[in-house]
Structures are given as C-alpha cells and as structure tokens.
Design a protein around this motif. Structure first.
Motif, PDB file in Angstrom:
ATOM      1  N   ALA A  31     -11.381 -49.840 -12.683  1.00 52.71           N
ATOM      2  CA  ALA A  31     -10.301 -49.443 -11.768  1.00 52.71           C
ATOM      3  C   ALA A  31     -10.644 -49.851 -10.341  1.00 52.71           C
ATOM      4  O   ALA A  31      -9.794 -50.333  -9.587  1.00 52.71           O
ATOM      5  N   THR A  32     -11.908 -49.671  -9.979  1.00 57.72           N
ATOM      6  CA  THR A  32     -12.372 -50.042  -8.643  1.00 57.72           C
ATOM      7  C   THR A  32     -12.233 -51.540  -8.436  1.00 57.72           C
ATOM      8  O   THR A  32     -11.796 -52.008  -7.381  1.00 57.72           O
ATOM      9  N   LEU A  33     -12.596 -52.298  -9.463  1.00 58.47           N
ATOM     10  CA  LEU A  33     -12.512 -53.760  -9.385  1.00 58.47           C
ATOM     11  C   LEU A  33     -11.066 -54.186  -9.133  1.00 58.47           C
ATOM     12  O   LEU A  33     -10.791 -55.005  -8.256  1.00 58.47           O
ATOM     13  N   TRP A  34     -10.123 -53.609  -9.873  1.00 59.32           N
ATOM     14  CA  TRP A  34      -8.714 -53.985  -9.717  1.00 59.32           C
ATOM     15  C   TRP A  34      -8.201 -53.652  -8.334  1.00 59.32           C
ATOM     16  O   TRP A  34      -7.503 -54.454  -7.705  1.00 59.32           O
ATOM     17  N   LEU A  35      -8.526 -52.447  -7.862  1.00 64.21           N
ATOM     18  CA  LEU A  35      -8.054 -52.043  -6.533  1.00 64.21           C
ATOM     19  C   LEU A  35      -8.551 -53.043  -5.491  1.00 64.21           C
ATOM     20  O   LEU A  35      -7.782 -53.503  -4.632  1.00 64.21           O
ATOM     21  N   SER A  36      -9.830 -53.408  -5.583  1.00 58.82           N
ATOM     22  CA  SER A  36     -10.395 -54.352  -4.621  1.00 58.82           C
ATOM     23  C   SER A  36      -9.691 -55.696  -4.691  1.00 58.82           C
ATOM     24  O   SER A  36      -9.362 -56.289  -3.669  1.00 58.82           O
ATOM     25  N   LEU A  37      -9.458 -56.184  -5.898  1.00 55.02           N
ATOM     26  CA  LEU A  37      -8.823 -57.495  -6.061  1.00 55.02           C
ATOM     27  C   LEU A  37      -7.416 -57.503  -5.467  1.00 55.02           C
ATOM     28  O   LEU A  37      -7.054 -58.408  -4.703  1.00 55.02           O
ATOM     29  N   LEU A  38      -6.623 -56.485  -5.809  1.00 57.40           N
ATOM     30  CA  LEU A  38      -5.228 -56.469  -5.360  1.00 57.40           C
ATOM     31  C   LEU A  38      -5.146 -56.297  -3.845  1.00 57.40           C
ATOM     32  O   LEU A  38      -4.380 -56.993  -3.172  1.00 57.40           O
ATOM     33  N   LEU A  39      -5.952 -55.365  -3.320  1.00 56.09           N
ATOM     34  CA  LEU A  39      -5.957 -55.144  -1.873  1.00 56.09           C
ATOM     35  C   LEU A  39      -6.314 -56.439  -1.143  1.00 56.09           C
ATOM     36  O   LEU A  39      -5.685 -56.800  -0.141  1.00 56.09           O
ATOM     37  N   SER A  40      -7.324 -57.142  -1.642  1.00 58.85           N
ATOM     38  CA  SER A  40      -7.809 -58.323  -0.950  1.00 58.85           C
ATOM     39  C   SER A  40      -6.811 -59.465  -1.039  1.00 58.85           C
ATOM     40  O   SER A  40      -6.614 -60.203  -0.076  1.00 58.85           O
ATOM     41  N   SER A  68     -12.132 -59.742   2.915  1.00 62.67           N
ATOM     42  CA  SER A  68     -11.514 -58.476   2.545  1.00 62.67           C
ATOM     43  C   SER A  68     -12.313 -57.768   1.454  1.00 62.67           C
ATOM     44  O   SER A  68     -12.573 -56.575   1.534  1.00 62.67           O
ATOM     45  N   ILE A  69     -12.715 -58.528   0.458  1.00 57.17           N
ATOM     46  CA  ILE A  69     -13.366 -57.864  -0.682  1.00 57.17           C
ATOM     47  C   ILE A  69     -14.730 -57.308  -0.293  1.00 57.17           C
ATOM     48  O   ILE A  69     -15.263 -56.418  -0.949  1.00 57.17           O
TER      49      ILE A  69
END
Lengths: 532, 397
Positions: free
Chosen positions: A336-345, A471-472
């Motif tokens: 979940a953390t990985l996805w949030l980071s990817l989408l935000l970035s 960003s990431i």
C-alpha cells in the motif's frame, strides 16, 4: 490567456512557498537563537567543512562529466552511458552512501579482498576528519545527474543539429575534435548546466543523510549540526538551528555570487581563448574511458552491494559473501505504501512539468529569474527548515494529514527541480522552428504540439523523470505534513534506517531506487531523437 | 483547557470522599471503555526496530478485537517530531493528530513544562496497580522528574554492554576496566558522540563511576558546581580517548552504528539501553551466538520509558484503554519475550497471579545478561545540557 498561464505555478507552488518562507522570518530574527548559534563551538569549522565538501564534490563531478561528454565520441558507448547515468541517478543518495561505505570502510569489501585476517584494519576511510569520503561519494553520485542534464542539452533536437553542423564547420577550419568541443560544444553546454551545477553545489553543502553515513563527526558538516538542532524537542534549540540554516544559506549565496562575478570579469580572457585559431587539441579518450569505467563500476558495485546487504542478516568480517541469505527484509516492504508513493510522485511530476511548460509558454524569459530564484531558495534551504514553514502554513488551513496537503508537500521541491532543469533547454529552443510552422499556417497550439513538443521531447521527459525521482525520495516535508495519516516509502525507509538495521535499510533503499530507475530508462528510451 | 481543570477538580473531589472513590473510579473506567469503542488511536512511536513495529502491530490487533479500538502506528524517527507537532497543533487550536506518544526524558520534561500533556490519568488505569513502583522507582520518576500521572510506564531500560565472547573472554565490569581494555586493544572501543542519547548515557555512566559524591546526581546543579563535580569525569575521558577508535578524535553517530561496527568486527564492545537487545540480536542472527552481555559491577544508568496522551488528543478515552492494555500482564509478557522484543517489564511479579507470572518465560538465551546489576537512576535533568555542552566544547571540534 497569457497572464493566466502563471496561475497553476503561482497557486500550487510559488504562493505557498513564499508564504512558508515568510513564516520563517520571525524565528530568524530571534536574537537569542543567533547568540546560541554563534556561541556553538562547532559552528565555523562545520561551516568550512560543508562549503569545502559541497564545492569540491561539485568541481570533481563537473570535471568527470565533461570528460565523459567531451572525451567519448557520440558513439554507442555514449548512448549506453545514458542508461548507466539513469541508474546512477535513480539510486537514492542514502542508498549510494551505504553501498559506497561498505566498499571502502575498514570492514568493507576492499579490505576483505586485500587485507583479510581476524580483525579489520584501522583505516581512516569513512568518516575521515577531512570529509574526503563524503566528497568523493557526493562527486560520484552527482556525475549521473550532470551527465543526464548534459545529455538532455546535447541531444535536444535543435541543438543536436546545430552542434553537428558547427562541429563540421570547425573541422573544416582545421580544429581537432578536442578543440572543437572546447570552443563549440562547451560554452553553450556550461551555460545550460549552470543551474544543475548550482543544485549540485547546494545539495552537496546541505546534505544530511550522506553526511551521517560518510562524513566526519567532530566536527560534522554544518548541515548535520543543524539537523540535530532542528530535531531537538526544545523550541530554543530549534530556533538556533534555524539561525544556522540562514547562515549556511547566506554563505552559499555569497559563494555563488562570487563565482558569478569572477566569471563575468573573466569573460574577456575566456573570449580570447575560445576564438583562438584552430588547435590540434585531441579529446582525452583514454582518460575519459577511465573516468567512465570508474563511475560505472562504482555505481554498479554500490547497487550490487546493496542487493547483497538486503539479503544478509549478518555478514561478518572477513567473509567475501554473506554466510546465509534470506528474504525477510524484502517481505517488510508494504505494497500500500509503495502504491501511494508511486501515484503521488507521478501526479507531482506531471503537474510540475505541465505548470512549468504553461509558465514558459506564457511568460518571457526575463521573468524566469524570479521563478528560478524562488526555486533555488526552495532547494537551498535545508528541508527541515523550509518544510517547517510549509507546515506552519498548512496547519491552520487544515491541510495537514490530508492527501492534498501531502501532494503540495511533494510538489514544492519537484516543481523547483523541474523549473531549474527545464529552463535552460526550453529557453534555448530555436524559435524559428515554431515561426516556420506558423508561417505554414499552423495554429499556435498545433505548432507547439507538432513542432516544439517533439523537439523538446528529451528534456521534457528527463524533467518528468527527475521530478518523479525527487518526489519519491521526499521525506522531511512529507513526514511533517502527513501527520501520521499517510505513510510513504521513504518514511518507512528512514524510520527503519534510524534503527540501523542494515538489511532493511538496503531493501528499502533498493525499493526506492527501482521506480525512478524505470522512469529514467523510459525517459532515455522515449526521448531519443528520431533522426540521426 | 477546560477539560484538564474538570479532571483535576474531579480527582480532588475523589480524594475528599474516600468511601465513594473506588466505586466511582471503577464506574468511570467502564465508562471510559465504553467511550473508547470505535475510536482511532494514532500512536506516535519511534519505528527504527522491526521487532518493536511487529509488537505494536500485534497490540493493534488485540485492542481491536478486545475493545473495538483502531490503533494506528505513526512511525517516527525521533520522538521530538511528535513533541513539535503537538506544540504547533496546540498553538493552532482544535484537535491534534496524536493520541498517544511513546516518550521519556527530555521530551517528557518539555511536554510537561509546556503543559502539552493530558492527565493525570495513570491512577485511572486498572493495570497501573500492578506496576512495581517500589522495586523500580523509575516507573514514576522520569530522569529525576516526577511523572505526576502524566505518563504511564511501558518498559524498563538499563545501560548494558555487549561483545562477542569469542573475541573478549573477560568483559570490563567498570569504567576503569574499560580503560584497561582500551589500553590493551587501542582503536577497538568507542561510544556514540553526545548529544546522541546513548553517547550521553555513556558519559553519565562515567560520571556516576568517577564523581566523588554520587548523592549530587539526583539534585539540580548549576554550571560552576558542575565544573567542579565533573573534574574527575573529564580527567577520566582525557585518559580514555587516546585509546579509542580513531584516537577519540572521531566518534560514531549512533548506537546503531556502534552495533553495526561490532557486528562487522571493527569494534570490541557495544552498548544498548535494552538489556535484552543483545539476546534479541542473536535471535535475529545479527550477532553471533557467542555474544555476551553485562552490566557494570557497581550498577548502570537506568530509566523507564512511558506512553503519554497529548492535551489535544482526539481519542483520549481510547488512548487510556490502550495504555492500560500495554500494562496488562499478557502484553508485558509478550514484550519481554526475547523472540518478540525483549523489553523488560515494569510490573511487580509479586502482584501477579501464578498464571500471569507463568506468562513470563525465564529461559536463559544466548546473549542475555548473566548477573543483572542494580539501577543507577538518571541524574537530574539539569545535568544533561551541562554534560553535553562541556563534552562538545572539549571534544567537539
């Protein structure tokens, strides 16, 4: 339409940033804080160390990058180097520092290979009092950044065509390749690299995580002193840290102004050198190949070591390979953390590039200096301080702990990087191409879409990839603004790194490196000119 | 702060009506539990250890099934982050983002001083009665500062040293023996640079072992008196430093780095605040099975870590229920398990039922401390800035 083009950049980035910086002013005028800062026994030696490591590492990185750009012909090697540079750019600074440290430290791979024995030698190879290890690691880590920026300049559609033509003309006038590079490629290249160079210098002089791993401690660099002070629970010590931050920023500004002045005064001499007749100067191919080899080997070794470290719970001296490996560190990377980071970035990079392009299209180059000054201010201030101002701004607005607030926190440094990286190539674009298209009755939009966009494809994609990578890796502002409601990849990584668990730190560092690596590779592949 | 006043008022009311007090208190706890149901507790806790994180995740599952509380672990690199956040949020007004903070020492002092904490609440927690206040006085005195019910004890810390027994057969059981070892093995001993928490503790330990009158330590001190009292300390450090790693001119940044350097065989001796950490590191195969751990013969510096509720917490009731759960014999026993975390309990074994006592395993694992020494309480908070400043001045640049 024209004026409105600045709205996204102003509203999402410049205004919040200015307000955040303004909120720091009262603390900056705190006399007690300045008294504490000036009485700190480490202040001046730490400042000198910061400036020296930042300055020297920038010069070394520039020298290696120019050697590679000028020394290697525009051959297959040159293009392979783009991929390697992308990989080097993608590795987070902290990860590279850990890998590099494990290479050179007394119990590191080199010592295991060369010395062995029961106990490691007592080398002074990391955390040396002069900051040599830190300087070298910074320099090697920044080569990929400067190379990528340089590639973006040289392979931009219009510039590539022009340079090729001019180099041919120079050759027909009797210039050897080295002479042609020095006189034709280098001046515009350096001009467009000036902002990336400033970033590298400022970053090197203010970096905290790498300095913690590789830098000296008594005294440490000023950034580390500031970091400890801003992390303190006492408001008075925080204020001292802020005063030191301002001092460091002022010192950096002073040095940059000094360099600019020297360059201006030396223009005449430079002009004479550049216009001197043909010379038989060859490109230093051997040296370039050597520099390229060292850079490539270090970057790939650092990555390779990270993979091993992430798999090895224990790796005692003098074993050349870990006695046992397992995947437990990797199992703790939460999806979940990985996805949030990817989408935000992705969102932050896309919005930053779109806003920057809108700004460039609707405002003349003479307005850029304000945008870029602001961007530099955003990057030059240590994040703990600037993020503190941003936090003070977003808190009363109820934006802390919200996804939008978190997005803004990511956008601030991303937009700054994108503006700086993009300004050079975008403004240097030869406007006659668009004029020609317009003369052929293309609308403004279609001239932009069908002529300018394809020609600027490489720098735009590179800027997006850089934005994504920046960003990431965001930690400090994200941690503050998220207020514990969201968790991104670096938050997990940095909190785990604070416990010093090397396998976990390595696994998270690699997890942080892979998405930007893919982004840079994509940018390098998609950004290739279609001709040649 | 109306809530704080009414609570304080309520407490004094209870004190004047002794017959009503137990019934009221019990009733009020049931009420608190009822109110806590469905609330979310944002637990701000340092997250540098996967073992601790896994334990908190277990606690989250438990309070969810038992009390219907959602427990979210807000992962911190440094507790001061949470202190600053609460301070700023209180200034801004409204509800805060933190409900429970893992805290002690300076962070607690600052929050207490600036009235950023909710309470007193610990007397309301049923399980607080099980705490070993007499045997472990640091459960109500945090770095010489009374907790006054503003934080609930969670676990015990005591300075402990460790080494690979295969490389060091007789461990140094005092600072003087450590100096002898450093003379024999120059460059293989060091400690993290203060103001790193563990580094400061090492210096405090040296202070406690060298000071002429140890009774001064729990008292407040000024600079002049400190300079006099710390003379033997700095004489000792001046003697020790030339034999340290990098001749005492450079120091590691953190305890984690010292541990890593020990695991890499660069150093001979590591230090920790969790007496069970060496055994835990053996269990997770970071350190070899030959690891030994010890505490100095004359005792070592020790303290307690706590959980506290910020004054602006949104889910105070649920935070209290979580604090109470963390004090339950079951939660404390699991925390003390070397394979889980290995953090020593704050409970008094004598106050537990035999079944509850049985939860605490007493197996001797490789790497555990053989002969626990007595605890030397932390010096008064006024010593710390003086120690750190004097150390920085002498050895900092």
């Amino acid at each position: 339409m024209n004026r409105l083009g600045a709205v996204p950049l102003a509203l999402l980035w410049a205004l919040p940033l200015l307000l955040s910086l303004a909120l720091l002013v009262p603390t900056a005028l705190d006399g007690a804080a300045w008294a504490l800062a000036l009485a700190h026994p480490q202040l001046w030696p730490a400042l000198a160390l910061s400036l020296a490591t930042g300055g020297l590492s920038t010069l070394i990185a520039l020298a290696i990058s120019l050697l590679l750009l000028g020394g290697l012909p525009r051959s297959r090697v040159w293009h392979r180097l783009q991929g390697v540079a992308a990989a080097g750019l993608a590795i987070p600074h902290l990860a590279f520092a850990i890998g590099f440290a494990f290479l050179i430290m007394p119990s590191g791979l080199i010592a295991r290979l060369l010395i062995g024995g029961d106990a490691p030698p007592q080398w002074v190879s990391v955390q040396d009092p002069w900051g040599v290890a830190l300087t070298l690691a910074l320099a090697l880590k920044e080569v990929p950044f400067l190379l990528t920026a340089g590639f973006a300049v040289l392979s931009r559609g219009d510039a590539a065509v022009r340079i090729k033509a001019e180099a041919q003309a120079a050759a027909s006038l009797g210039h050897a390749p080295g002479s042609a590079f020095l006189r034709i490629v280098l001046p515009p290249l350096l001009r467009e690299l000036r902002w990336p160079l400033v970033i590298v210098f400022v970053y090197g002089a203010t970096v905290v995580d790498m300095a913690l791993v590789l830098g000296p401690t008594q005294p440490p660099t000023l950034a580390v002193v500031i970091w400890h002070a801003l992390n303190n629970a006492e408001a008075g010590v925080n204020a001292m840290g802020l005063a030191m931050t301002l001092l460091l920023t002022a010192a950096l500004a002073l040095i940059l102004a000094g360099v600019a002045l020297i360059l201006r005064l030396g223009r005449q001499a430079m002009h004479r050198l550049l216009t001197a007749g043909p010379s038989p100067l060859q490109t230093p191919r051997l040296l370039a190949a050597l520099a390229g080899l060292v850079t490539v080997l270090t970057v790939s070794f650092a990555l390779f070591i990270l993979v091993l470290l992430s798999l090895a719970p224990r790796w005692p001296y003098p074993a050349l390979l870990p006695p046992a490996v397992d995947l437990s560190a990797w199992a703790s990377v939460p999806p979940a953390t990985l996805w949030l980071s990817l989408l935000l970035s992705l969102a932050a990079a896309a919005v930053a590039v779109a806003s920057a392009v809108l700004w460039f299209e609707t405002h003349g180059a003479r307005h850029d200096r304000w945008a870029i000054a602001l961007a530099l201010a955003a990057l030059a201030l240590p994040q703990l301080a600037s993020a503190g101002g941003q936090y003070k701004l977003l808190l009363p607005l109820g934006l802390t702990g919200t996804l939008f607030g978190l997005f803004l926190a990511h956008l601030t440094p991303v937009a700054a990087y994108v503006l700086i990286v993009l300004a050079g190539p975008y403004r240097a674009f030869d406007r006659r191409y668009v004029a020609a298209a317009r003369a052929l009755a293309a609308s403004k939009l279609s001239a932009w879409r069908r002529v300018k966009l394809p020609l600027l494809k490489a720098p735009l994609l590179t800027a997006t990839a850089i934005g994504f990578a920046v960003s990431i890796a965001q930690f400090v502002p994200a941690q503050l603004i998220a207020a514990g409601r969201f968790s991104t990849l670096p938050m997990e990584a940095v909190t785990l790194a604070s416990g010093g668990n090397r396998p976990l730190t390595a696994a998270f560092a690699l997890a942080l490196a892979v998405p930007p690596l893919l982004a840079f590779l994509a940018a390098a592949l998609l950004g290739r000119p279609r001709w040649r | 702060m109306p809530l704080r006043l009414t609570r304080r008022g309520f407490a004094s009311l209870l004190a004047t009506t002794p017959f009503l007090a137990p019934a009221r208190a019990e009733e009020s706890w049931a009420e608190i539990e009822a109110r806590a149901k469905g609330q979310t507790v944002y637990f701000n806790a340092w997250a540098g250890s996967p073992q601790v994180n896994a334990y908190i995740a277990w606690a989250a599952d438990e309070v969810n099934t038992r009390h219907g509380i959602t427990l979210e672990h807000v992962k911190l690199t440094d507790t001061a982050e949470a202190v600053r956040r609460v301070r700023d949020e209180v200034k801004a007004g409204g509800e805060g983002s933190a409900d429970l903070i893992w805290i002690n020492g300076q962070n607690f002092h600052v929050m207490k001083e600036e009235q950023l904490l909710f309470g007193p609440f610990t007397e309301e927690l049923p399980n607080f009665a099980l705490v070993d206040i007499d045997g472990k006085p640091t459960t109500i005195v945090d770095f010489a500062e009374g907790t006054e019910g503003l934080e609930s004890p969670w676990g015990i810390a005591q300075l402990t040293f460790f080494a690979d027994g295969a490389k060091l057969d007789t461990p140094p059981m005092s600072m003087m023996e450590l100096l002898d070892l450093a003379r024999d093995e120059p460059g293989r001993i060091t400690y993290p640079a203060p103001p790193d928490f563990h580094g400061t503790t090492f210096v405090k330990q040296a202070l406690a072992e060298t000071i002429e009158d140890r009774a001064m330590l729990p008292l407040s001190i000024d600079k002049a008196a400190f300079t006099e009292a710390a003379k033997p300390l700095f004489e000792f450090l001046d003697q020790l430093h030339p034999y340290l790693w990098r001749e005492g001119k450079q120091f590691p940044q953190s305890q984690a780095q010292v541990t890593q350097m020990l695991a890499d065989s660069e150093l001979l001796v590591g230090l920790t605040f969790n007496p069970n950490e060496p055994a835990n590191l053996v269990a997770s195969s970071t350190l070899p099975a030959t690891t030994i751990a010890w505490q100095n013969r004359g005792g070592t510096i020790g303290n307690t870590h706590f959980v506290a509720i910020p004054i602006n917490a949104k889910s105070k009731a649920a935070a209290e229920v979580v604090a109470n759960f963390l004090l339950s014999p079951e939660a404390q026993a699991r925390k003390a398990d070397l394979k889980i975390w290995g953090d020593p309990t704050v409970l008094d074994m004598g106050k537990l039922t035999p079944a509850q006592r049985g939860l605490f395993s007493r197996a001797r694992e490789p790497g555990s401390v053989k002969e626990p020494a007595r605890t030397i309480p932390e010096p008064h908070g006024s010593w710390v800035p003086l120690i750190e400043a004097a150390w920085l001045e002498r050895y900092g640049a």
